[in-house]
Design a protein around this motif. Structure first.
Motif, PDB file in Angstrom:
ATOM      1  N   ALA A 135       0.853  -1.186   0.000  1.00 52.65           N
ATOM      2  CA  ALA A 135       0.000   0.000   0.000  1.00 52.65           C
ATOM      3  C   ALA A 135       0.887   1.233   0.000  1.00 52.65           C
ATOM      4  O   ALA A 135       2.015   1.221   0.515  1.00 52.65           O
ATOM      5  CB  ALA A 135      -0.922   0.010   1.217  1.00 52.65           C
ATOM      6  N   GLU A 182      -9.289   5.937  -1.494  1.00 53.19           N
ATOM      7  CA  GLU A 182      -8.745   4.836  -2.277  1.00 53.19           C
ATOM      8  C   GLU A 182      -8.754   5.247  -3.743  1.00 53.19           C
ATOM      9  O   GLU A 182      -9.806   5.585  -4.287  1.00 53.19           O
ATOM     10  CB  GLU A 182      -9.544   3.553  -2.066  1.00 53.19           C
ATOM     11  CG  GLU A 182      -8.925   2.359  -2.778  1.00 53.19           C
ATOM     12  CD  GLU A 182      -9.555   1.038  -2.412  1.00 53.19           C
ATOM     13  OE1 GLU A 182      -9.105   0.005  -2.941  1.00 53.19           O
ATOM     14  OE2 GLU A 182     -10.494   1.041  -1.596  1.00 53.19           O
ATOM     15  N   ARG A 200      -5.729   0.236  -7.688  1.00 54.63           N
ATOM     16  CA  ARG A 200      -5.003  -0.932  -7.172  1.00 54.63           C
ATOM     17  C   ARG A 200      -4.275  -1.623  -8.334  1.00 54.63           C
ATOM     18  O   ARG A 200      -4.665  -2.706  -8.756  1.00 54.63           O
ATOM     19  CB  ARG A 200      -5.964  -1.904  -6.491  1.00 54.63           C
ATOM     20  CG  ARG A 200      -6.648  -1.353  -5.248  1.00 54.63           C
ATOM     21  CD  ARG A 200      -7.550  -2.394  -4.614  1.00 54.63           C
ATOM     22  NE  ARG A 200      -8.663  -2.741  -5.514  1.00 54.63           N
ATOM     23  CZ  ARG A 200      -9.319  -3.897  -5.464  1.00 54.63           C
ATOM     24  NH1 ARG A 200      -8.981  -4.830  -4.591  1.00 54.63           N
ATOM     25  NH2 ARG A 200     -10.323  -4.122  -6.290  1.00 54.63           N
ATOM     26  N   HIS A 229      -2.026  -1.164  -3.405  1.00 54.03           N
ATOM     27  CA  HIS A 229      -3.213  -0.385  -3.048  1.00 54.03           C
ATOM     28  C   HIS A 229      -2.784   1.074  -2.885  1.00 54.03           C
ATOM     29  O   HIS A 229      -2.031   1.410  -1.962  1.00 54.03           O
ATOM     30  CB  HIS A 229      -3.822  -0.913  -1.759  1.00 54.03           C
ATOM     31  CG  HIS A 229      -4.291  -2.333  -1.864  1.00 54.03           C
ATOM     32  ND1 HIS A 229      -5.602  -2.676  -2.071  1.00 54.03           N
ATOM     33  CD2 HIS A 229      -3.601  -3.505  -1.810  1.00 54.03           C
ATOM     34  CE1 HIS A 229      -5.723  -3.988  -2.138  1.00 54.03           C
ATOM     35  NE2 HIS A 229      -4.522  -4.518  -1.974  1.00 54.03           N
TER      36      HIS A 229
END
Length: 221
Positions: free
Chosen positions: A73, A139, A142, A155
């Motif tokens: 991430a 977000e 991805r 991510h």
């Protein structure tokens, strides 16, 4: 024969590392025949042999090596009021050995999930590396960043920060060999550093360009 990572626990307590991919059924044009464990000193290098049906109907036997380090991430921290972004600078030996002038790489805070969900992982990394306590988390996407050889899915997040949210020292974890500098840049300068080559990290480029396209730092948002 007892082999660490196969029938004996390796240094991280893992066994059965040659099982990955053997039960894949999503693509009828791919039939996995064998998986060999090549290395597992920390992350896992495998060689997989599989049959592949080409578009003309012919079947061929292929081999591919994959490097499995787990998913990761990353987060672009941005201050819309001051139009700044907060990045890390640290030494990255792989880029140094492959032509980067000094290996000191500018990039967004990032890390492996290590069993956490992506949001929890990036909150942890932002605190460890930059001393920032993240509130709102966006977000973004991805992507798989190196699909020819590395299994990792990244991510990618963005999050606003402020002077007040910089609650810790950052710098990374010394016991993991980290020595991380926080670098605050005007957003426009960071974008210009993509063109100059001073920012050459793929995830950072993608997130900076996302912020520019979406107007994430525009004052009227």
């Amino acid at each position: 024969m007892n082999t660490p990572g196969l029938d004996l626990p390796d240094a991280r307590g893992r066994t059965g590392l040659d099982r990955a991919g053997r039960d894949l059924t999503g693509n009828p044009a791919v039939v996995v025949r064998d998986v060999e464990l090549l290395a597992a000193a920390w992350h896992v290098l495998r060689r997989t042999t599989y049959d592949f049906r080409r578009r003309d109907g012919r079947w061929t036997t292929e081999q591919r090596e994959t490097y499995d380090r787990g998913d990761g991430a990353t987060v672009l921290l941005f201050d819309p009021r001051r139009r700044t972004v907060l990045l890390t600078r640290q030494f990255r030996f792989p880029v140094y050995v492959n032509g980067h002038p000094d290996g000191m790489f500018l990039e967004t805070a990032a890390g492996l999930l290590d069993g956490d969900d992506p949001a929890a992982a990036i909150r942890r990394e932002a605190a460890e590396e930059l001393g920032v306590t993240i509130g709102e988390l966006i977000e973004v996407f991805r992507p798989w960043t190196s699909p020819g050889s590395v299994t990792e899915r990244l991510h990618c997040f963005a999050a606003p920060y402020s002077v007040e949210s910089r609650t810790g020292e950052g710098g990374g974890l010394a016991d993991e060999g980290e020595d991380i500098e926080a670098v605050e840049l005007p957003f426009d300068k960071a974008l210009a550093m993509i063109d100059s080559g001073e920012i050459a990290d793929a995830k950072t480029i993608m997130l900076l360009q996302w912020a520019a396209l979406k107007g994430a730092l525009d004052s009227d948002r």
